[in-house]
Design a protein around this motif. Structure first.
Motif, PDB file in Angstrom:
ATOM      1  N   GLU A 109       0.582  -0.882  -0.165  1.00 35.80           N
ATOM      2  CA  GLU A 109      -0.280   0.189   0.141  1.00 35.80           C
ATOM      3  C   GLU A 109       0.861   0.857   0.132  1.00 35.80           C
ATOM      4  N   GLN A 110       1.788   1.244   0.525  1.00 30.56           N
ATOM      5  CA  GLN A 110       2.919   2.739   0.969  1.00 30.56           C
ATOM      6  C   GLN A 110       3.450   2.925  -0.811  1.00 30.56           C
ATOM      7  N   ASN A 111       3.690   1.319  -1.333  1.00 30.28           N
ATOM      8  CA  ASN A 111       4.223   2.114  -2.935  1.00 30.28           C
ATOM      9  C   ASN A 111       3.024   2.128  -3.472  1.00 30.28           C
ATOM     10  N   VAL A 112       2.094   2.474  -3.536  1.00 27.40           N
ATOM     11  CA  VAL A 112       0.952   3.408  -4.135  1.00 27.40           C
ATOM     12  C   VAL A 112       0.645   4.585  -3.450  1.00 27.40           C
ATOM     13  N   VAL A 113       1.034   4.664  -2.804  1.00 30.64           N
ATOM     14  CA  VAL A 113       0.661   6.317  -2.199  1.00 30.64           C
ATOM     15  C   VAL A 113       2.225   6.603  -2.716  1.00 30.64           C
ATOM     16  N   THR A 114       3.652   6.410  -2.696  1.00 28.63           N
ATOM     17  CA  THR A 114       4.580   6.986  -2.746  1.00 28.63           C
ATOM     18  C   THR A 114       4.545   7.321  -4.780  1.00 28.63           C
ATOM     19  N   ALA A 115       4.227   5.979  -5.228  1.00 31.81           N
ATOM     20  CA  ALA A 115       3.632   6.209  -6.592  1.00 31.81           C
ATOM     21  C   ALA A 115       3.248   7.459  -7.383  1.00 31.81           C
ATOM     22  N   ILE A 116       1.999   7.675  -6.603  1.00 28.54           N
ATOM     23  CA  ILE A 116       0.934   8.428  -6.753  1.00 28.54           C
ATOM     24  C   ILE A 116       1.939  10.118  -6.289  1.00 28.54           C
ATOM     25  N   TYR A 117       2.709  10.408  -5.350  1.00 25.06           N
ATOM     26  CA  TYR A 117       2.159  11.192  -5.303  1.00 25.06           C
ATOM     27  C   TYR A 117       3.880  11.751  -5.998  1.00 25.06           C
ATOM     28  N   ILE A 157       3.104  24.955 -41.035  1.00 25.71           N
ATOM     29  CA  ILE A 157       2.665  24.867 -39.704  1.00 25.71           C
ATOM     30  C   ILE A 157       1.455  24.017 -39.692  1.00 25.71           C
ATOM     31  N   ARG A 158       0.771  24.400 -40.648  1.00 28.52           N
ATOM     32  CA  ARG A 158      -0.085  23.896 -40.954  1.00 28.52           C
ATOM     33  C   ARG A 158      -0.505  22.328 -41.255  1.00 28.52           C
ATOM     34  N   ASP A 159       0.114  21.887 -42.177  1.00 27.72           N
ATOM     35  CA  ASP A 159       0.169  20.756 -42.341  1.00 27.72           C
ATOM     36  C   ASP A 159       0.865  19.668 -41.463  1.00 27.72           C
ATOM     37  N   SER A 160       2.221  20.135 -40.322  1.00 29.79           N
ATOM     38  CA  SER A 160       2.869  19.685 -39.593  1.00 29.79           C
ATOM     39  C   SER A 160       3.448  19.655 -38.619  1.00 29.79           C
ATOM     40  N   VAL A 161       3.029  20.984 -38.035  1.00 27.89           N
ATOM     41  CA  VAL A 161       3.670  21.639 -36.463  1.00 27.89           C
ATOM     42  C   VAL A 161       2.117  21.245 -35.801  1.00 27.89           C
ATOM     43  N   TYR A 162       2.407  20.541 -34.405  1.00 25.54           N
ATOM     44  CA  TYR A 162       1.571  20.276 -33.850  1.00 25.54           C
ATOM     45  C   TYR A 162       1.924  20.501 -31.601  1.00 25.54           C
ATOM     46  N   LEU A 163       0.801  21.276 -31.198  1.00 24.99           N
ATOM     47  CA  LEU A 163       1.289  21.747 -30.263  1.00 24.99           C
ATOM     48  C   LEU A 163       0.463  20.858 -29.026  1.00 24.99           C
ATOM     49  N   ASN A 164       1.054  19.872 -27.695  1.00 26.28           N
ATOM     50  CA  ASN A 164       0.416  19.482 -27.215  1.00 26.28           C
ATOM     51  C   ASN A 164       1.047  19.839 -25.193  1.00 26.28           C
ATOM     52  N   ARG A 165       0.178  19.687 -24.826  1.00 22.87           N
ATOM     53  CA  ARG A 165       0.718  19.713 -23.225  1.00 22.87           C
ATOM     54  C   ARG A 165       2.414  18.171 -22.295  1.00 22.87           C
ATOM     55  N   ASP A 166       2.613  18.360 -21.861  1.00 24.32           N
ATOM     56  CA  ASP A 166       3.752  17.506 -21.483  1.00 24.32           C
ATOM     57  C   ASP A 166       3.321  16.983 -20.199  1.00 24.32           C
ATOM     58  N   LEU A 167       2.891  15.749 -20.625  1.00 26.22           N
ATOM     59  CA  LEU A 167       2.176  14.889 -20.069  1.00 26.22           C
ATOM     60  C   LEU A 167       2.618  13.627 -18.959  1.00 26.22           C
ATOM     61  N   THR A 168       2.841  13.320 -18.133  1.00 25.97           N
ATOM     62  CA  THR A 168       3.302  12.016 -17.324  1.00 25.97           C
ATOM     63  C   THR A 168       3.271  10.899 -18.169  1.00 25.97           C
ATOM     64  N   ASP A 204       4.073  11.014  -8.885  1.00 27.41           N
ATOM     65  CA  ASP A 204       3.520  11.564 -10.502  1.00 27.41           C
ATOM     66  C   ASP A 204       2.370  12.474 -10.187  1.00 27.41           C
ATOM     67  N   GLN A 205       2.070  12.254  -8.977  1.00 24.40           N
ATOM     68  CA  GLN A 205       1.733  14.505  -8.950  1.00 24.40           C
ATOM     69  C   GLN A 205       2.361  15.109  -8.432  1.00 24.40           C
ATOM     70  N   LEU A 206       4.257  15.132  -8.114  1.00 25.71           N
ATOM     71  CA  LEU A 206       4.902  15.617  -8.164  1.00 25.71           C
ATOM     72  C   LEU A 206       5.631  15.969  -9.894  1.00 25.71           C
ATOM     73  N   ASP A 207       5.549  15.480 -10.651  1.00 29.12           N
ATOM     74  CA  ASP A 207       5.962  14.934 -12.497  1.00 29.12           C
ATOM     75  C   ASP A 207       5.032  15.878 -12.897  1.00 29.12           C
ATOM     76  N   ARG A 208       3.666  15.787 -12.576  1.00 26.24           N
ATOM     77  CA  ARG A 208       2.292  16.583 -13.289  1.00 26.24           C
ATOM     78  C   ARG A 208       3.240  18.178 -12.968  1.00 26.24           C
ATOM     79  N   GLU A 209       3.029  18.387 -11.585  1.00 28.62           N
ATOM     80  CA  GLU A 209       3.634  20.065 -11.027  1.00 28.62           C
ATOM     81  C   GLU A 209       4.674  20.625 -11.912  1.00 28.62           C
TER      82      GLU A 209
END
Length: 188
Positions: free
Chosen positions: A1-9, A99-110, A11-16
Motif C-alpha cells: 500500500e505504501q508503494n501505491v501512495v509513493t507512486a501517486i505522490y 505549420i498548418r500541415d505538420s506542427v502540433y502543440l500538446n501538453r507535456d504529459l506524465t 506522479d503528482q510531483l511530476d505533473r506539477e
C-alpha cells in the motif's frame, strides 16, 4: 500500500513539474534561427501573444524517417502553457502551410496521463465505429465528455484520477503501470 501512495505522490510531483511545459512536434530546425527564436516567433504569430520562454530543448533521438525531434518548451507561467494547449487548434488554421500541415502543440504529459489519454482516445474511436452518425462525426456520441468541452470538463484528468486508484508500483523501478478493470490494456 505504501508503494501505491509513493507512486501517486511521485506522479503528482511530476505533473506539477511539467505544468509549465508544452511539446511542439513537426517543427523543423531553421538555418540561422535558434529554436528559442523560432518558438517565440511561432507563439507570437499564431497565438497573438508574447510569453517568457525559460527553456527550449529538442528531445528524443533522431528518427530514421527524417522527422524533426520534438521540442520541449518551458514557459514562465502555467497559465501561458494552459492557454497554448487549449488553443492549439489555431495551428490548423495557420496561413503558413508547413505549420498548418505538420506542427502540433500538446501538453507535456506524465506517463500515467499518456496512458489515460491513449485509453480515452481508443475508447472514443471504438464508440465512433459503433454508432455512425449520418452527416456528422460519430465520436461526439462517446460516453466520455469531449476534450476541452468547457474549462470545468477535463476528461483526461478524470481518467487519470480513476486510473491512479489502480496504480501498482513495481519493486526496484521508479516507473509504474496501470491496471484497468476493462478488457483494454495499455502497451508497455
Amino acid at each position: 500500500e505504501q508503494n501505491v501512495v509513493t507512486a501517486i505522490y511521485e506522479d503528482q510531483l511530476d505533473r506539477e513539474r511539467r505544468a509549465c511545459n508544452v511539446i511542439l512536434t513537426g517543427m523543423s530546425p531553421m538555418l540561422g534561427v535558434t529554436d528559442q527564436e523560432a518558438v517565440k516567433q511561432l507563439i507570437r504569430q499564431e497565438f497573438n501573444m508574447s510569453t517568457v520562454i525559460k527553456r527550449v530543448l529538442r528531445i528524443g533521438s533522431a528518427t530514421q524517417s527524417g522527422q524533426p525531434k520534438p521540442i520541449l518548451v518551458t514557459l514562465a507561467s502555467q497559465k501561458d502553457a494552459e492557454y497554448l494547449s487549449e488553443h492549439a487548434k489555431k495551428l490548423r488554421r495557420s496561413a503558413v502551410k508547413s505549420i498548418r500541415d505538420s506542427v502540433y502543440l500538446n501538453r507535456d504529459l506524465t506517463r500515467t496521463e499518456q496512458q489515460a489519454a491513449y485509453y480515452v482516445l481508443r475508447h472514443r474511436r471504438r464508440e465512433a465505429r459503433k454508432t455512425p452518425r449520418p452527416g456528422g462525426n460519430a465520436s461526439s456520441r462517446s460516453s466520455l465528455p469531449p476534450t476541452g468541452a468547457s474549462p470545468g470538463h477535463r476528461p483526461l484528468e478524470q481518467a487519470v484520477v480513476v486510473l491512479q486508484a489502480e496504480v501498482h508500483s513495481q519493486p526496484g523501478r521508479r516507473s509504474f503501470g496501470v491496471n484497468l478493470t476493462d478488457t483494454d490494456q495499455f502497451p508497455q
